[in-house]
Design a protein around this motif. Structure first.
Motif, PDB file in Angstrom:
ATOM      1  N   VAL A 157       7.729   7.204  -5.493  1.00 43.75           N
ATOM      2  CA  VAL A 157       6.514   6.669  -4.884  1.00 43.75           C
ATOM      3  C   VAL A 157       6.929   5.449  -4.085  1.00 43.75           C
ATOM      4  CG1 VAL A 157       4.243   5.673  -5.318  1.00 43.75           C
ATOM      5  CG2 VAL A 157       5.082   7.515  -6.769  1.00 43.75           C
ATOM      6  N   ALA A 158       6.438   5.334  -2.851  1.00 44.85           N
ATOM      7  CA  ALA A 158       6.818   4.234  -1.981  1.00 44.85           C
ATOM      8  C   ALA A 158       5.606   3.399  -1.606  1.00 44.85           C
ATOM      9  CB  ALA A 158       7.501   4.766  -0.716  1.00 44.85           C
ATOM     10  N   PHE A 159       5.858   2.099  -1.354  1.00 42.76           N
ATOM     11  CA  PHE A 159       4.804   1.169  -0.986  1.00 42.76           C
ATOM     12  C   PHE A 159       5.309   0.250   0.123  1.00 42.76           C
ATOM     13  CE2 PHE A 159       4.232   2.295  -5.427  1.00 42.76           C
ATOM     14  CZ  PHE A 159       2.885   2.636  -5.471  1.00 42.76           C
ATOM     15  N   SER A 160       4.391  -0.217   0.980  1.00 51.67           N
ATOM     16  CA  SER A 160       4.737  -1.111   2.074  1.00 51.67           C
ATOM     17  C   SER A 160       3.636  -2.134   2.272  1.00 51.67           C
ATOM     18  CB  SER A 160       4.930  -0.309   3.371  1.00 51.67           C
ATOM     19  OG  SER A 160       4.975  -1.194   4.482  1.00 51.67           O
ATOM     20  N   ASP A 161       4.029  -3.334   2.698  1.00 53.43           N
ATOM     21  CA  ASP A 161       3.042  -4.352   3.043  1.00 53.43           C
ATOM     22  C   ASP A 161       2.928  -4.536   4.555  1.00 53.43           C
ATOM     23  OD1 ASP A 161       5.327  -5.725   3.772  1.00 53.43           O
ATOM     24  OD2 ASP A 161       4.957  -7.474   2.502  1.00 53.43           O
ATOM     25  N   GLY A 162       3.500  -3.600   5.318  1.00 52.61           N
ATOM     26  CA  GLY A 162       3.463  -3.668   6.770  1.00 52.61           C
ATOM     27  C   GLY A 162       4.770  -4.131   7.380  1.00 52.61           C
TER      28      GLY A 162
ATOM     29  N   GLN B 136       0.831  -1.191   0.000  1.00 51.42           N
ATOM     30  CA  GLN B 136       0.000   0.000   0.000  1.00 51.42           C
ATOM     31  C   GLN B 136       0.874   1.253   0.000  1.00 51.42           C
ATOM     32  OE1 GLN B 136      -3.303  -0.321  -0.289  1.00 51.42           O
ATOM     33  NE2 GLN B 136      -2.989  -2.540  -0.325  1.00 51.42           N
ATOM     34  N   PRO B 137       0.316   2.414  -0.399  1.00 53.37           N
ATOM     35  CA  PRO B 137       1.115   3.652  -0.429  1.00 53.37           C
ATOM     36  C   PRO B 137       1.716   3.983   0.934  1.00 53.37           C
ATOM     37  CG  PRO B 137      -0.962   3.951  -1.592  1.00 53.37           C
ATOM     38  CD  PRO B 137      -1.042   2.608  -0.924  1.00 53.37           C
ATOM     39  N   ALA B 138       2.961   4.417   0.925  1.00 54.17           N
ATOM     40  CA  ALA B 138       3.675   4.821   2.141  1.00 54.17           C
ATOM     41  C   ALA B 138       4.371   6.138   1.867  1.00 54.17           C
ATOM     42  CB  ALA B 138       4.698   3.750   2.539  1.00 54.17           C
ATOM     43  N   ALA B 139       4.924   6.742   2.932  1.00 56.42           N
ATOM     44  CA  ALA B 139       5.664   7.997   2.764  1.00 56.42           C
ATOM     45  C   ALA B 139       6.857   7.755   1.863  1.00 56.42           C
ATOM     46  CB  ALA B 139       6.123   8.518   4.121  1.00 56.42           C
ATOM     47  N   ALA B 140       7.077   8.666   0.927  1.00 51.80           N
ATOM     48  CA  ALA B 140       8.142   8.493  -0.062  1.00 51.80           C
ATOM     49  C   ALA B 140       9.265   9.477   0.167  1.00 51.80           C
ATOM     50  CB  ALA B 140       7.588   8.664  -1.477  1.00 51.80           C
ATOM     51  N   PRO B 141      10.533   9.031   0.003  1.00 54.00           N
ATOM     52  CA  PRO B 141      11.664   9.958   0.048  1.00 54.00           C
ATOM     53  C   PRO B 141      11.746  10.741  -1.251  1.00 54.00           C
ATOM     54  CG  PRO B 141      12.432   7.791  -0.532  1.00 54.00           C
ATOM     55  CD  PRO B 141      10.946   7.661  -0.273  1.00 54.00           C
ATOM     56  N   ARG B 142      12.578  11.778  -1.251  1.00 53.03           N
ATOM     57  CA  ARG B 142      12.826  12.530  -2.468  1.00 53.03           C
ATOM     58  C   ARG B 142      14.216  12.212  -2.982  1.00 53.03           C
ATOM     59  NH1 ARG B 142      11.565  18.568  -0.793  1.00 53.03           N
ATOM     60  NH2 ARG B 142      12.222  17.801   1.227  1.00 53.03           N
TER      61      ARG B 142
END
Length: 337
Positions: A259-264, A246-252
């Motif tokens: 765009v960042a994603f995480s499954d927990g 799912q969408p997560a906070a993304a670095p620059r």
């Protein structure tokens, strides 16, 4: 270079607690300690609200760093100080969203350019991710780490798109004192391990003050954005990502978009930037559990570099990267290669 690598690992730890979201701890009280779900539901509050200090070792591939950490939750705010124990001294101090980094003789270090990786980095999104849907949780025994009784929890990946994990959780708090990321063959790809630890609600204030001399870099971290991935993918699209991420906070990163994603538990980021020269790299590298896959992409006469980086297998990173399509090169500010 070793000091800079260690510094980036320190920043990883900061991002781990920065991106956490409060989970409903009342559910844990309704479950037995013999239920793996009991320990999963204690994990986030333990990471955020437990006050402790100690030393841990963090290993990725052949890179091994040891760090001293002090962490406390006071008046609704997280305070943290991390000090590198190897090579030249350097430290990072965080109070809420304010971060100060001191790296003597290494000048300015951009905190907002850190790529998230390592244990729990960017792993918690702005949604409650059902970790047990993508991992099979199992209590596999008891142990002792740094003088503390722990419960050993296995989180076995239910598919080949992600790695398996093992956690050693301190019994009284649920704080992870040791963690491993495992390949599908059982190989340890990376780990962290506390070698000393004191859990206390009365840590002295000086443990959270900058004590090193050197150039300071200060930042105020922005709260996690509520923007959707579609809003972040300006000029490009991602056609595929693994189920559960799912969408997560993304670095620059530079002038490009991420765009960042995480499954927990695991996370990955996708960067799309303009390719500004004929010598732009492409291909694959891996450090510990962190895979980096770079792909050159052309649209007309314009060149782009797609980078996927995160704690995912190579096959997953490759499939994500191959699904990137450029829709509007003008939005990305593309230039002729």
């Amino acid at each position: 270079m070793a000091v800079l690598r260690a510094a980036r690992l320190v920043i990883v730890w900061l991002f781990a607690t920065f991106s956490l979201v409060m989970a409903p701890t009342a559910l844990a009280a309704e479950k037995s300690e013999d239920d793996p779900g009991y320990w999963l539901e204690r994990l986030e509050p333990a990471l955020t609200r437990t006050s402790y200090m100690g030393v841990f070792v963090y290993a990725r591939g052949d890179q091994v760093s040891s760090m001293q950490v002090a962490h406390r939750y006071r008046n609704g705010m997280v305070e943290e100080r991390l000090v590198m124990q190897d090579g030249q001294i350097g430290e990072i101090v965080r109070r809420g969203m304010d971060v100060v980094c001191v790296l003597p003789r290494h000048g300015r270090m951009e905190l907002n350019a850190a790529i998230p990786s390592g244990p729990f980095a960017e792993a918690f999104t702005n949604q409650l991710v059902p970790v047990d849907r993508w991992y099979q949780p199992e209590i596999i025994g008891d142990d002792r780490i740094a003088g503390h009784d722990v419960v050993r929890l296995a989180l076995n990946a239910r598919d080949s798109l992600r790695y398996s994990h093992q956690l050693w959780l301190e019994r009284s708090t649920g704080l992870p004192l040791k963690g491993k990321v495992l390949s599908d063959s059982g190989e340890t790809l990376e780990y962290f391990h506390f070698t000393s630890l004191t859990i206390s609600d009365s840590l002295p204030d000086e443990e959270f003050m900058v004590q090193s001399e050197g150039r300071e870099v200060s930042r105020t971290l922005a709260p996690q954005s509520s923007a959707t991935p579609d809003q972040s993918m300006e000029g490009w699209t991602l056609g595929w990502r693994p189920d559960g991420f799912q969408p997560a906070a993304a670095p620059r990163s530079g002038s490009g978009k991420a765009v960042a994603f995480s499954d927990g538990l695991a996370s990955f980021s996708v960067f799309v930037d303009t390719a500004t020269g004929v010598g732009m790299p492409s291909g694959t590298s891996r450090i510990g559990a962190t895979t980096v896959y770079m792909r050159k992409l052309e649209k007309g006469d314009e060149g782009f570099l797609v980078t996927v980086v995160g704690e995912i297998p190579l096959e997953t990173a490759l499939k994500v990267a191959e699904s990137v399509e450029i829709e509007d090169s003008a939005v990305l500010g593309a230039v002729l290669p």
